[in-house]
Design an enzyme around this catalytic site. Structure first.
Site, mmCIF file in Angstrom:
data_model
loop_
_atom_site.group_PDB
_atom_site.id
_atom_site.type_symbol
_atom_site.label_atom_id
_atom_site.label_comp_id
_atom_site.label_asym_id
_atom_site.label_seq_id
_atom_site.Cartn_x
_atom_site.Cartn_y
_atom_site.Cartn_z
ATOM 1 N N ASP A 95 0.798 -1.231 0.000
ATOM 2 C CA ASP A 95 0.000 0.000 0.000
ATOM 3 C C ASP A 95 0.833 1.286 0.000
ATOM 4 O O ASP A 95 0.336 2.345 0.369
ATOM 5 C CB ASP A 95 -0.896 -0.001 1.250
ATOM 6 C CG ASP A 95 -0.093 -0.109 2.550
ATOM 7 O OD1 ASP A 95 1.142 -0.018 2.499
ATOM 8 O OD2 ASP A 95 -0.712 -0.282 3.621
ATOM 9 N N GLU A 117 -0.646 -8.998 -1.398
ATOM 10 C CA GLU A 117 -1.279 -8.441 -0.193
ATOM 11 C C GLU A 117 -2.433 -7.503 -0.580
ATOM 12 O O GLU A 117 -2.511 -6.351 -0.146
ATOM 13 C CB GLU A 117 -0.278 -7.720 0.716
ATOM 14 C CG GLU A 117 -0.722 -7.651 2.161
ATOM 15 C CD GLU A 117 0.244 -6.859 3.039
ATOM 16 O OE1 GLU A 117 0.394 -5.654 2.822
ATOM 17 O OE2 GLU A 117 0.830 -7.451 3.952
ATOM 18 N N GLU A 131 -2.026 5.169 2.920
ATOM 19 C CA GLU A 131 -1.928 3.775 2.463
ATOM 20 C C GLU A 131 -3.272 3.133 2.125
ATOM 21 O O GLU A 131 -3.354 2.314 1.213
ATOM 22 C CB GLU A 131 -1.198 2.924 3.524
ATOM 23 C CG GLU A 131 0.286 3.241 3.656
ATOM 24 C CD GLU A 131 0.583 4.380 4.620
ATOM 25 O OE1 GLU A 131 -0.365 4.937 5.207
ATOM 26 O OE2 GLU A 131 1.771 4.723 4.778
ATOM 27 N N HIS A 211 5.430 4.350 13.659
ATOM 28 C CA HIS A 211 5.851 5.187 12.529
ATOM 29 C C HIS A 211 4.700 5.800 11.741
ATOM 30 O O HIS A 211 4.912 6.578 10.824
ATOM 31 C CB HIS A 211 6.715 4.369 11.567
ATOM 32 C CG HIS A 211 5.941 3.331 10.804
ATOM 33 N ND1 HIS A 211 5.417 3.561 9.558
ATOM 34 C CD2 HIS A 211 5.575 2.066 11.112
ATOM 35 C CE1 HIS A 211 4.788 2.472 9.136
ATOM 36 N NE2 HIS A 211 4.861 1.559 10.066
ATOM 37 N N ARG A 213 1.971 7.972 10.017
ATOM 38 C CA ARG A 213 1.756 9.406 9.859
ATOM 39 C C ARG A 213 0.637 9.935 10.756
ATOM 40 O O ARG A 213 0.749 11.014 11.328
ATOM 41 C CB ARG A 213 1.297 9.683 8.415
ATOM 42 C CG ARG A 213 2.321 10.271 7.531
ATOM 43 C CD ARG A 213 1.851 10.178 6.088
ATOM 44 N NE ARG A 213 2.982 9.848 5.245
ATOM 45 C CZ ARG A 213 3.765 10.754 4.690
ATOM 46 N NH1 ARG A 213 3.528 12.030 4.844
ATOM 47 N NH2 ARG A 213 4.787 10.399 3.952
ATOM 48 N N HIS A 243 12.124 4.432 14.110
ATOM 49 C CA HIS A 243 12.018 4.567 12.658
ATOM 50 C C HIS A 243 12.918 5.722 12.240
ATOM 51 O O HIS A 243 13.227 6.601 13.041
ATOM 52 C CB HIS A 243 10.564 4.869 12.301
ATOM 53 C CG HIS A 243 10.216 4.563 10.878
ATOM 54 N ND1 HIS A 243 10.275 5.508 9.889
ATOM 55 C CD2 HIS A 243 9.801 3.423 10.273
ATOM 56 C CE1 HIS A 243 9.906 4.954 8.743
ATOM 57 N NE2 HIS A 243 9.614 3.689 8.943
HETATM 58 N N1 UDP Z 1 10.994 -4.496 11.373
HETATM 59 C C1 UDP Z 1 12.376 -4.614 11.238
HETATM 60 N N2 UDP Z 1 13.167 -3.839 12.065
HETATM 61 C C2 UDP Z 1 12.672 -2.966 12.974
HETATM 62 C C3 UDP Z 1 11.264 -2.841 13.090
HETATM 63 C C4 UDP Z 1 10.454 -3.605 12.262
HETATM 64 O O1 UDP Z 1 12.861 -5.404 10.425
HETATM 65 O O2 UDP Z 1 13.453 -2.315 13.669
HETATM 66 C C5 UDP Z 1 10.136 -5.296 10.477
HETATM 67 C C6 UDP Z 1 8.947 -6.001 11.123
HETATM 68 O O3 UDP Z 1 9.296 -7.275 11.594
HETATM 69 C C7 UDP Z 1 7.941 -6.057 9.982
HETATM 70 C C8 UDP Z 1 8.254 -4.824 9.170
HETATM 71 O O4 UDP Z 1 9.557 -4.397 9.552
HETATM 72 O O5 UDP Z 1 8.151 -7.190 9.156
HETATM 73 C C9 UDP Z 1 7.236 -3.761 9.460
HETATM 74 O O6 UDP Z 1 7.615 -2.581 8.882
HETATM 75 P P1 UDP Z 1 6.907 -1.203 9.215
HETATM 76 O O7 UDP Z 1 6.399 -1.239 10.617
HETATM 77 O O8 UDP Z 1 7.895 -0.152 8.827
HETATM 78 O O9 UDP Z 1 5.729 -1.117 8.164
HETATM 79 P P2 UDP Z 1 4.239 -1.654 8.151
HETATM 80 O O10 UDP Z 1 4.271 -3.108 8.445
HETATM 81 O O11 UDP Z 1 3.459 -0.864 9.148
HETATM 82 O O12 UDP Z 1 3.783 -1.389 6.757
#
Ligand code: UDP
Length: 370
Positions: A95, A117, A131, A211, A213, A243
């Site tokens: 997204d 997804e 997103e 993280h 917004r 982040h």
């Molecule tokens: N993750 C990582 N390192 C970190 C924090 C999260 O590798 O320090 C991984 C987590 O296991 C997951 C992904 O990053 O697979 C999630 O990313 P994020 O939270 O940035 O994005 P979202 O999932 O909300 O789209």
């Protein structure tokens, strides 16, 4: 068949890595990986985890730029990639702006788009922003929709997408998690070795990530107050990998950088983050991926959001939406510390997001396309 993967952020790299690796094993499929650099550093670290080297690297990120500038750069740079590489199809995930631009740029060049997804919905365009709308728009464009769950499939059917163009696969993040656990080597991972110096096994570890917004500003200020109060409990240890977004990290560092019991650390590589999740008592997060991964590690997640497009986890009882008010965060954590039954209730459930075979299902489908 030449397949181009467009990847812009950490979760896209983590979730597409199993698909790319599976594709590379298939005869007759030529794989090209384009990194847009939307989250350059986090993306590089995620690629490294899987020893993946992008074939094409764009450079769209600039500090302080808005979403429109980002999207327009993505579209114009991806157009050149499509014109040079001439892929037979393009795979996008999730997204993000990179996902939307990859889909739209391909559509305008009449190249079929495969959306990994697909079908997650809050049906509220303001959350997650931008997103939710990105994902909906990609559903208008995509040729085939790889839906993680039956619920996601039903959402797509309701929007008029034909059953024939939807494949239920499970979420590829479970594949990534399982692959990572299998090849994990804590004794030789420098990040894990460093974490072992911080982690206090006698305390209950509260792992925090944030993280979104929508939470920048008021939401994160409430989280800061909540973490400060929770840190005064000597039986708790709080570790928060930050982040890279300055709007998220700066207020945290300023407010909590010197608070006893709270460890603000840099964002971790995937293996180290999975290791830390496995050591945690409880996770507080607004991340989508973490909501999907944690049930496989039997860890409860308190979600810093009012709504989620991951309703399966709420229904399964493995995650709880608590919003961002200080009192709700503190109460949510205290409840799980004090009430063993409530804790067990959240941790002993099967993961609704898959069995680790999603990438195989996706690639088998791609390989069957004429
Ligand atoms: N993750 C990582 N390192 C970190 C924090 C999260 O590798 O320090 C991984 C987590 O296991 C997951 C992904 O990053 O697979 C999630 O990313 P994020 O939270 O940035 O994005 P979202 O999932 O909300 O789209």
């Amino acid at each position: 068949m030449k397949v181009l993967f467009v990847i812009g952020t950490r979760p896209e790299a983590i979730k597409l890595a199993p698909v790319i690796l599976e594709c590379q094993k298939k005869k007759g499929i030529q794989v090209l990986v384009c990194s847009t650099g939307q989250h350059k550093e986090l993306l590089d670290s995620a690629f490294e985890q899987w020893s993946l080297i992008p074939d094409i690297e764009l450079d769209v990120m600039q500090a302080g730029q808005g979403l429109n500038e980002l999207l327009s750069k993505l579209l114009s740079q991806l157009d050149i990639v499509l014109s040079d590489a001439k892929p037979d199809c393009v795979v996008v995930q999730g997204d993000t702006s990179s996902c939307l631009a990859g889909a739209l740029a391909s559509f305008q060049r009449k190249i079929p788009v495969y959306h990994v997804e697909a079908g997650l919905r809050t049906n509220d365009k303001s959350a997650p922003f931008p997103e939710e709308l990105n994902r909906q728009l990609v559903s208008r464009i995509a040729h085939v929709h790889f839906a993680p769950t039956e619920k996601n499939k039903r959402a797509l059917l309701r929007e008029g997408i034909s059953d024939n163009n939807i494949v239920v696969t499970g979420n590829t993040v479970i594949d990534a998690l399982m692959m990572c656990q299998k090849k994990m080597t804590p004794e030789s991972n420098p990040e894990i070795l460093k974490l072992q110096g911080i982690y206090e096994p006698k305390k209950k570890l509260l792992l925090v990530t944030g993280h979104r917004r929508e939470n920048i500003g008021a939401g994160f200020l409430e989280l800061i107050d909540a973490l400060r109060e929770l840190a005064s409990n000597p039986s708790l240890q709080i570790i928060y990998p930050l982040h890279l977004n300055p709007a998220v990290r700066e207020p945290m560092i300023q407010a909590l950088g010197k608070t006893d019991g709270i460890f603000l650390i840099e964002a971790l590589g995937y293996e180290a983050f999975v290791w830390l999740m496995s050591k945690s008592f409880l996770i507080i997060s607004d991340s989508g991926g973490v909501q999907e991964e944690a049930p496989s590690l039997n860890k409860p997640v308190l979600v810093l959001r009012e709504q989620t497009e991951r309703e399966e986890a709420i229904e399964a009882g493995t995650v709880k939406l608590i919003g961002t008010l200080k009192e709700a965060i503190v109460h949510g954590v205290q409840e799980l510390i004090e009430d063993e039954d409530a804790y067990m209730e959240m941790t002993q459930k099967p993961n609704p997001y898959g069995d680790g075979m999603a990438a195989k299902r996706i690639v088998d489908f791609l390989a069957s396309v004429e």
